[in-house]
Structure formats: structure tokens, C-alpha cells
Design an enzyme around this catalytic site. Structure first.
Site, PDB file in Angstrom:
ATOM      1  N   CYS A   2       0.835  -1.189   0.000  1.00 14.47           N
ATOM      2  CA  CYS A   2       0.000   0.000   0.000  1.00 14.47           C
ATOM      3  C   CYS A   2       0.877   1.248   0.000  1.00 14.47           C
ATOM      4  O   CYS A   2       2.090   1.181   0.152  1.00 14.47           O
ATOM      5  CB  CYS A   2      -0.906  -0.001   1.222  1.00 14.47           C
ATOM      6  SG  CYS A   2      -1.877  -1.514   1.409  1.00 14.47           S
ATOM      7  N   ARG A  26       1.389   1.446  -5.993  1.00 14.21           N
ATOM      8  CA  ARG A  26       1.532   0.521  -4.866  1.00 14.21           C
ATOM      9  C   ARG A  26       0.254  -0.266  -4.597  1.00 14.21           C
ATOM     10  O   ARG A  26       0.248  -1.151  -3.739  1.00 14.21           O
ATOM     11  CB  ARG A  26       1.924   1.291  -3.602  1.00 14.21           C
ATOM     12  CG  ARG A  26       3.343   1.812  -3.643  1.00 14.21           C
ATOM     13  CD  ARG A  26       3.648   2.700  -2.456  1.00 14.21           C
ATOM     14  NE  ARG A  26       5.081   2.946  -2.382  1.00 14.21           N
ATOM     15  CZ  ARG A  26       5.929   2.257  -1.645  1.00 14.21           C
ATOM     16  NH1 ARG A  26       5.490   1.270  -0.895  1.00 14.21           N
ATOM     17  NH2 ARG A  26       7.219   2.543  -1.646  1.00 14.21           N
ATOM     18  N   TRP A  91      -3.536  -2.065  -1.519  1.00 12.11           N
ATOM     19  CA  TRP A  91      -3.452  -3.378  -2.157  1.00 12.11           C
ATOM     20  C   TRP A  91      -3.877  -4.373  -1.092  1.00 12.11           C
ATOM     21  O   TRP A  91      -3.222  -4.527  -0.066  1.00 12.11           O
ATOM     22  CB  TRP A  91      -2.027  -3.670  -2.642  1.00 12.11           C
ATOM     23  CG  TRP A  91      -1.921  -4.938  -3.410  1.00 12.11           C
ATOM     24  CD1 TRP A  91      -2.189  -5.124  -4.736  1.00 12.11           C
ATOM     25  CD2 TRP A  91      -1.483  -6.216  -2.911  1.00 12.11           C
ATOM     26  NE1 TRP A  91      -1.959  -6.431  -5.088  1.00 12.11           N
ATOM     27  CE2 TRP A  91      -1.529  -7.122  -3.992  1.00 12.11           C
ATOM     28  CE3 TRP A  91      -1.073  -6.680  -1.658  1.00 12.11           C
ATOM     29  CZ2 TRP A  91      -1.171  -8.466  -3.852  1.00 12.11           C
ATOM     30  CZ3 TRP A  91      -0.729  -8.014  -1.513  1.00 12.11           C
ATOM     31  CH2 TRP A  91      -0.774  -8.887  -2.609  1.00 12.11           C
ATOM     32  N   ASN A 117       0.902   0.918   5.929  1.00 12.47           N
ATOM     33  CA  ASN A 117       1.493   0.076   4.885  1.00 12.47           C
ATOM     34  C   ASN A 117       2.294  -1.013   5.577  1.00 12.47           C
ATOM     35  O   ASN A 117       3.234  -0.714   6.323  1.00 12.47           O
ATOM     36  CB  ASN A 117       2.413   0.886   3.966  1.00 12.47           C
ATOM     37  CG  ASN A 117       3.170  -0.011   2.993  1.00 12.47           C
ATOM     38  OD1 ASN A 117       2.654  -1.029   2.550  1.00 12.47           O
ATOM     39  ND2 ASN A 117       4.395   0.356   2.673  1.00 12.47           N
ATOM     40  N   GLY A 118       1.929  -2.260   5.341  1.00 10.62           N
ATOM     41  CA  GLY A 118       2.618  -3.374   5.977  1.00 10.62           C
ATOM     42  C   GLY A 118       1.630  -4.459   6.350  1.00 10.62           C
ATOM     43  O   GLY A 118       0.484  -4.477   5.895  1.00 10.62           O
ATOM     44  N   GLU A 489      10.139 -14.670 -18.976  1.00 14.36           N
ATOM     45  CA  GLU A 489       9.741 -13.272 -18.835  1.00 14.36           C
ATOM     46  C   GLU A 489       8.582 -12.933 -19.770  1.00 14.36           C
ATOM     47  O   GLU A 489       7.659 -12.207 -19.391  1.00 14.36           O
ATOM     48  CB  GLU A 489      10.927 -12.345 -19.105  1.00 14.36           C
ATOM     49  CG  GLU A 489      10.605 -10.866 -19.122  1.00 14.36           C
ATOM     50  CD  GLU A 489      10.000 -10.332 -17.824  1.00 14.36           C
ATOM     51  OE1 GLU A 489       9.430  -9.224 -17.856  1.00 14.36           O
ATOM     52  OE2 GLU A 489      10.082 -11.019 -16.778  1.00 14.36           O
ATOM     53  N   LYS A 493       4.810 -11.524 -18.695  1.00 18.14           N
ATOM     54  CA  LYS A 493       4.209 -10.299 -19.208  1.00 18.14           C
ATOM     55  C   LYS A 493       2.794 -10.559 -19.730  1.00 18.14           C
ATOM     56  O   LYS A 493       1.874  -9.786 -19.469  1.00 18.14           O
ATOM     57  CB  LYS A 493       5.067  -9.710 -20.341  1.00 18.14           C
ATOM     58  CG  LYS A 493       6.263  -8.945 -19.875  1.00 18.14           C
ATOM     59  CD  LYS A 493       5.865  -7.719 -19.091  1.00 18.14           C
ATOM     60  CE  LYS A 493       6.828  -7.431 -17.979  1.00 18.14           C
ATOM     61  NZ  LYS A 493       6.932  -8.342 -16.885  1.00 18.14           N
ATOM     62  N   GLU A 496       0.356 -11.352 -16.830  1.00 20.23           N
ATOM     63  CA  GLU A 496       0.167 -10.199 -15.947  1.00 20.23           C
ATOM     64  C   GLU A 496      -0.941  -9.276 -16.425  1.00 20.23           C
ATOM     65  O   GLU A 496      -1.755  -8.804 -15.628  1.00 20.23           O
ATOM     66  CB  GLU A 496       1.458  -9.370 -15.860  1.00 20.23           C
ATOM     67  CG  GLU A 496       2.468  -9.842 -14.865  1.00 20.23           C
ATOM     68  CD  GLU A 496       3.664  -8.911 -14.806  1.00 20.23           C
ATOM     69  OE1 GLU A 496       4.005  -8.459 -13.703  1.00 20.23           O
ATOM     70  OE2 GLU A 496       4.262  -8.623 -15.866  1.00 20.23           O
ATOM     71  N   HIS A 512       8.081 -34.380 -21.441  1.00 21.00           N
ATOM     72  CA  HIS A 512       8.046 -35.039 -20.134  1.00 21.00           C
ATOM     73  C   HIS A 512       6.741 -34.759 -19.401  1.00 21.00           C
ATOM     74  O   HIS A 512       6.703 -34.822 -18.173  1.00 21.00           O
ATOM     75  CB  HIS A 512       9.244 -34.592 -19.296  1.00 21.00           C
ATOM     76  CG  HIS A 512      10.547 -35.081 -19.839  1.00 21.00           C
ATOM     77  ND1 HIS A 512      10.942 -36.390 -19.774  1.00 21.00           N
ATOM     78  CD2 HIS A 512      11.531 -34.423 -20.498  1.00 21.00           C
ATOM     79  CE1 HIS A 512      12.121 -36.535 -20.342  1.00 21.00           C
ATOM     80  NE2 HIS A 512      12.503 -35.346 -20.802  1.00 21.00           N
ATOM     81  N   LYS A 610       2.919  -2.261  -8.215  1.00 17.61           N
ATOM     82  CA  LYS A 610       4.254  -2.046  -8.774  1.00 17.61           C
ATOM     83  C   LYS A 610       5.353  -2.363  -7.770  1.00 17.61           C
ATOM     84  O   LYS A 610       6.351  -2.989  -8.101  1.00 17.61           O
ATOM     85  CB  LYS A 610       4.376  -0.585  -9.234  1.00 17.61           C
ATOM     86  CG  LYS A 610       5.702  -0.232  -9.900  1.00 17.61           C
ATOM     87  CD  LYS A 610       5.810  -0.886 -11.262  1.00 17.61           C
ATOM     88  CE  LYS A 610       7.064  -0.466 -11.995  1.00 17.61           C
ATOM     89  NZ  LYS A 610       7.246  -1.255 -13.222  1.00 17.61           N
TER      90      LYS A 610
END
Length: 615
Positions: A2, A26, A91, A117-118, A489, A493, A496, A512, A610
């Protein structure tokens, strides 16, 4: 993850609203603002009665679910005024995104309001101490507000310390108490927090680069407290003794120039990749420049390298592993920060521990730094943000010069991180061979690569591919060697921001198990950029096409296929060693266009943030 912001001074509500807007990266599940005013009221705006919490103490709260623009609309309608305010963008970790779970939270008697925040890991145990208190939300933070009231001893700062001593976890707190309508009280442990002071204002914020209108700024250490007023700030240690801290300054990545004519930050930042690489290289384009920030003695005593990161930064670390091992003959291990923390294996003392974090605030990565420091390892951070938390934890730091990255899904920062490791590998090689010119030669090659990334020339083919894959339920990506790391990567993307299930596999591993999922509805992206293993990857492509899978090949080679493939994406012909810098750009664009076609906001994908500042 947050963001908190508080302002003491003229027009505090609007200043705080603008502050949390800069922190929206955030989290954007919900937001809220608390302030002091006896005159504020709903008046004729009864439609907002569920958003407004007004107390006899003079404290008021306005909350809203969703992006901050929704809160901003309500604030603009109600027009509250005050000289003190605290705000929060959320968040969600405890309790679903909703108005009642939004911050600020308040005590039952309305005398305290808190933003946080936490994470309070022991909040359920603390709730049991408050038997007669009615809790209104499902959050961990509300227990802080209720405990402040329950434990009040007549002194606000003493009470805050008493409560914080009981908290297990992490917190950056901004608190207003009814008896001090001109002060914001602050507490900090394991979550970033900075306070600032100007001629006629005081500020508290989660991010130094989001503060405005102050002349002096101070990064709070763990177990510290602060009292922020108009034009003044006092900072205290864990025993409430006043302390003096050094001033800090904003990062040169702090400036946000807005969309600059682009529709979204993400496409703007993809277009900035070439310049970001060039700027990063310019900062470290000679042996002497790197030596100033990473002394030769560090490399001379290094026998192993340990690279730690999360998400995209972890993938950059995998690229770094291949570059350094191939070039420098040094063993490199790469670990996910959240997993490394629970690894009982202790690295040897001649290990250089390297930590990658775009924001410099990634909680798991910072915890891993502290572990490695305890092991006695030399530590190096690669980050995009000066004065971020990680900078104060490590021995050495190298900065990517990507510029401020706003979109949640990282693009240009990743490319700049990879470019940095080409430079670091050249520096290691230069020391080992006693040839400093290697760094300059590498710098020139990287500039050439950056100039070969032509966004305008490739956007149409990427847009077309996005149109073809947008209705997929699941997509796979394969590659060998360094191509597999690019696939990882690229897969991240796409998932996401498009919300399409996408997985990356080493090309040889499909048979496999995963190949059982391939049919004529399945898209498979195959990366073929390394000459040494292209024939092997071609065999794996054939295994997919034999099962009617729709293969999209990403390569600079003219390849001969046994069966018909779905499409080829042709890459520019550059030295294959640098292909990770180029091939991923195509996939970033494909992810972006796919997201748009599905009606998503690529800058703010659901459930993400982010800066990941919780563990």
C-alpha cells in the site's frame, strides 16, 4: 504494498489526494482520506453516506473502493477543507477490497484514525486482548486503531510506542489523534517511510520520490517515530529520544512526464527501452566508471556469485547467470528472494551476493540482503531508484537509468537490468584478463543493439499476433538455454496484463508431460535465437506441430520446418549473445496489444502492485 501519505499545511486534503495518486502504483484496490474538521458534512450529498465516516471528535474519513479517481470524484463533490490529512491507497492483503476495509481505519470512540502500509502478522492474537471492542472491518490494520484507544495513557507518542511494541510484522503508520489536530504521528518498521518539512508544511510518505513542497527529507530507520507538523518535524528512536538524521534527496528517476502523447504508460515505456539502455550504458561505459562503484578488490576475491530477485528481476538474474558463466567462468546461482529466505544453505564467504529490484523496495529481496549480510557476504544492488530502501542495506549499488517506470508490468527496467549485467560481465572479464578496454568495447556493442530496437517497425506484426491469440484460454512458450529465460519473462508479461494462462518451459521438457496438453487449439511460442541449440529446438517445434499445435516462432534465423508452423516473427540480425535484449521487446508489445484487445488496463492489471513491500 500500500501507499501512505500525510500532509500538514494549507489545503491538506487536496495535497494528500494528489500525494496518494502518485503512490497508486503501490495498489489501487481502494483508497481513502482522513482529516480534521468540525464543519465538514454531507449536506445535500446523501448518495455518499456510505463513503463518509464523521466523528464527534472532529475527525472525518472519506473512503471508496477501486481506483483513486473514484475517491477523487467524491472529494471534489464534498469539498472538504482542513490543514491536516492522511491518505492511503490499498493493495488488499486482509479483507476483500471494499469501502469498509479501506483505510483510514478508526477507533471505536472516533479519537484515532490510522493509515498503514505493511502487515500485522499477530493481529488475530491482538484482537483477543480487546474483548469488548467491536471491529468493523476484516483488516489487520483496524486492530492498531482500536489498540491505540484501548492503551491510551494520556500521551500520544508514548501510547503509539506501547502499541507498536506489541506488533509483529511490518508497518509504516501515519496517525491523527483528536487532541493534536496539528500533528501527524508516524511509526516505522520494515516498511519504507520518509518524512519531509517545508516552510509552511510537513509531509509523510511511503516513497521519497512522491513528496512535493518540502525543503528537507529524512528516511526513517526501523523502530523510529516522528511527529510531523506545519514547518517542523521531530524524529525519535525506539526509546523516544530525539535523533538527528541526514537529509536525503530525490532520485533522478523521480520525474513523471505523464503519458507524453501515448495512450498508456506501458507503451510509452516500451518505446523508451532503447534510450534507457543507452543511458544505463553511458553511466558505466568505461572500466574506471564501474571501478568507482564496484572496486576491483571485490571481483578479485569473488569465486561465486549469488543473484536474488523476484518476478521480472529474477528473470533478469537468470539472463545474468548465462552471460556471466559463459563469459567469465564464474559459478552463478539465482534464487527467488521469497524462497531464499527459508533456505538453510549458507553461501561461502567468497560469494558476491547481487540483488535486483526495480523499485529498491521489494520486501523479500531486502530481507534476503539482511540474511546475506549476516552471512558475511559482500552485497551489491542493481536498482532503478536512488535513495530506495535497498540502497541503505547493501555494500555497493549500481543504478539502471531506465527513467521512472509507472506501469505495473515492468518493461524498460528489465531490459536495462539485463544491459547492466552485460556491462558487469565485461568488467569481470576485464579484471580477469587485465584488459580494461573490454568494457568500452562492450558498451559500444550495447549501444548498437539499442539502436537496432525499432519499435515502430515491429508494432504492426505484434498487434496482428495479439489479435490472433487474444481468445486463447492457455498459451505455452518454449526455448532452450537463454531463450528459455526469455520465454519465462515473456510468459509473465502476457499473463500479468492479459489474464490469459501462460506457462514457459524448457523446450526439451515438453515431452516429459506438458505435451499431453497440446492440440489444434493451442498456441505455442518458440524462441530460437541461439545457433548452438537451434536444431534441438526445431525438433521440439516438430513435436508440437505433429500434434497440430499452432507454433509461432520467434527467431532471426531462416529455418526449415518439417511441418507447417502457424507464423514466424523475424528478429533483426544482431549478435545472438544480445538477443535477450531484443526478442523480449516483441513479446512485451504482444502482451500490451493483447491486453488492449481484451479491454484491460495494461498499466493497472488486477490484483497487482508495482512495488511489493510486503512479504
Amino acid at each position: 504494498m500500500c501507499g501512505i501519505y500525510g500532509f500538514v499545511g494549507h489545503n491538506a486534503v487536496n495535497e494528500t489526494l494528489n500525494g496518494i495518486k502518485k503512490l497508486e502504483y503501490r495498489g489501487y484496490d481502494s483508497s481513502g482520506i482522513g482529516f480534521f474538521s468540525y464543519t465538514f458534512g454531507l449536506k445535500d450529498n446523501k448518495e455518499y453516506k456510505n463513503n463518509v465516516f464523521k466523528f464527534n471528535s472532529g475527525l472525518n474519513i472519506i473512503k471508496e473502493k477501486g481506483e483513486i479517481s473514484r475517491l477523487e470524484h467524491i472529494v471534489n463533490q464534498l469539498k472538504p477543507t482542513s490543514d491536516i490529512a492522511i491518505g492511503h491507497t490499498r493493495w488488499a492483503t486482509h479483507g476483500e477490497p471494499s469501502i469498509i476495509n479501506s483505510h483510514p481505519h478508526y477507533s471505536d470512540n472516533g479519537n484515532w484514525i490510522v493509515v498503514h502500509n505493511g502487515i500485522v502478522e499477530n493481529y488475530l492474537d491482538l484482537k483477543k486482548e480487546l474483548n469488548n471492542v467491536k471491529f468493523n472491518s476484516d483488516t489487520d490494520t483496524e486492530v492498531i486503531a482500536q489498540m491505540l484507544s484501548y492503551n491510551y495513557d494520556g500521551d500520544v507518542l508514548s501510547t503509539i510506542k506501547k502499541v507498536c511494541d506489541k506488533l509483529v510484522g511490518s508497518y509504516a503508520l501515519a496517525i491523527i489523534n483528536k487532541k493534536h489536530p496539528d500533528s501527524i504521528f508516524v511509526a516505522k518498521l520494515n516498511s519504507p517511510c520518509v518524512v519531509g518539512v517545508g516552510k509552511n508544511c510537513g509531509v509523510v510518505c511511503s516513497d521519497i520520490n512522491s513528496i512535493e513542497k518540502v525543503d528537507s527529507m529524512y528516511m526513517l530507520p526501523n523502530y523510529s517515530y516522528a511527529v510531523v507538523g506545519k514547518g517542523k518535524v521531530e524524529i525519535y528512536d525506539k526509546d523516544l529520544n530525539i535523533i538527528n538524521l541526514p537529509k536525503v534527496v530525490k532520485s533522478d528517476t523521480a520525474e513523471d512526464k505523464g503519458f507524453d502523447g501515448y495512450k498508456h504508460y506501458m507503451i510509452k515505456e516500451i518505446n523508451e527501452i532503447p534510450q534507457g539502455i543507452i543511458n544505463t550504458v553511458a553511466s558505466y561505459n568505461t572500466f574506471e566508471k564501474i571501478k568507482k562503484v564496484l572496486p576491483k578488490k571485490v571481483i578479485n576475491r569473488t569465486r561465486n556469485i549469488l543473484i536474488i530477485g523476484c518476478g521480472t528481476a529474477y528473470h533478469a538474474g537468470l539472463i545474468a547467470k548465462r552471460i556471466i558463466e559463459d563469459r567469465c567462468n564464474i559459478k552463478v546461482d539465482v534464487e527467488i528472494a521469497s524462497e531464499f529466505r527459508y533456505n538453510n544453505f549458507q553461501p561461502s564467504h567468497n560469494t558476491l551476493a547481487v540483488f535486483i529490484s526495480q523499485s529498491g523496495e521489494t520486501a523479500d529481496t531486502i530481507k534476503a540482503v539482511k540474511m546475506c549480510k549476516a552471512y558475511g557476504l559482500t552485497t551489491l544492488a542493481v536498482t532503478n531508484v536512488a535513495n530506495s530502501s535497498i540502497v541503505y542495506e547493501v555494500d555497493y549499488c549500481m543504478y539502471t537509468r531506465a527513467g521512472k517506470e509507472v506501469a505495473v508490468a515492468s518493461t524498460k527496467a528489465y531490459n536495462c537490468q539485463c544491459a547492466m549485467f552485460y556491462l558487469i560481465s565485461s568488467y569481470i572479464k576485464a579484471i580477469k584478463t587485465d584488459n580494461p578496454d573490454i568494457v568500452l568495447e562492450e558498451s559500444k556493442r550495447l549501444i548498437d543493439v539499442a539502436n537496432n530496437i525499432k519499435i515502430n517497425r515491429i508494432k504492426d506484426v505484434c498487434n496482428q499476433v495479439a489479435e490472433e491469440i487474444k481468445d486463447s484460454k492457455s498459451i505455452y512458450m518454449i526455448g532452450r538455454n537463454i531463450d528459455y529465460y526469455t520465454a519465462l519473462e515473456s510468459s509473465l508479461k502476457l499473463k500479468e496484463i492479459s489474464y490469459i494462462h501462460c506457462e514457459a518451459y524448457p523446450a526439451g521438457e515438453l515431452k516429459h508431460g506438458t505435451i499431453s496438453l497440446i492440440d489444434n487449439n493451442q498456441f505455442v511460442f518458440a524462441f530460437v535465437t541461439q545457433d548452438m541449440i537451434k536444431e534441438k529446438t526445431l525438433s521440439n517445434i516438430n513435436e508440437v506441430t505433429t500434434r497440430q499445435g499452432k507454433v509461432i516462432v520467434v527467431s532471426q534465423f531462416k529455418l526449415n520446418y518439417e511441418n507447417k508452423i502457424y507464423k514466424e516473427i523475424m528478429l533483426p540480425k544482431i549478435d545472438e549473445k544480445y538477443m535477450p535484449l531484443v526478442s523480449v521487446v516483441y513479446m512485451q508489445l504482444i502482451a500490451y496489444y493483447t491486453s488492449l484487445k481484451l479491454g484491460n488496463n495494461p498499466d493497472k492489471p488486477r490484483s497487482l502492485a508495482k512495488s511489493v513491500t510486503v512479504e
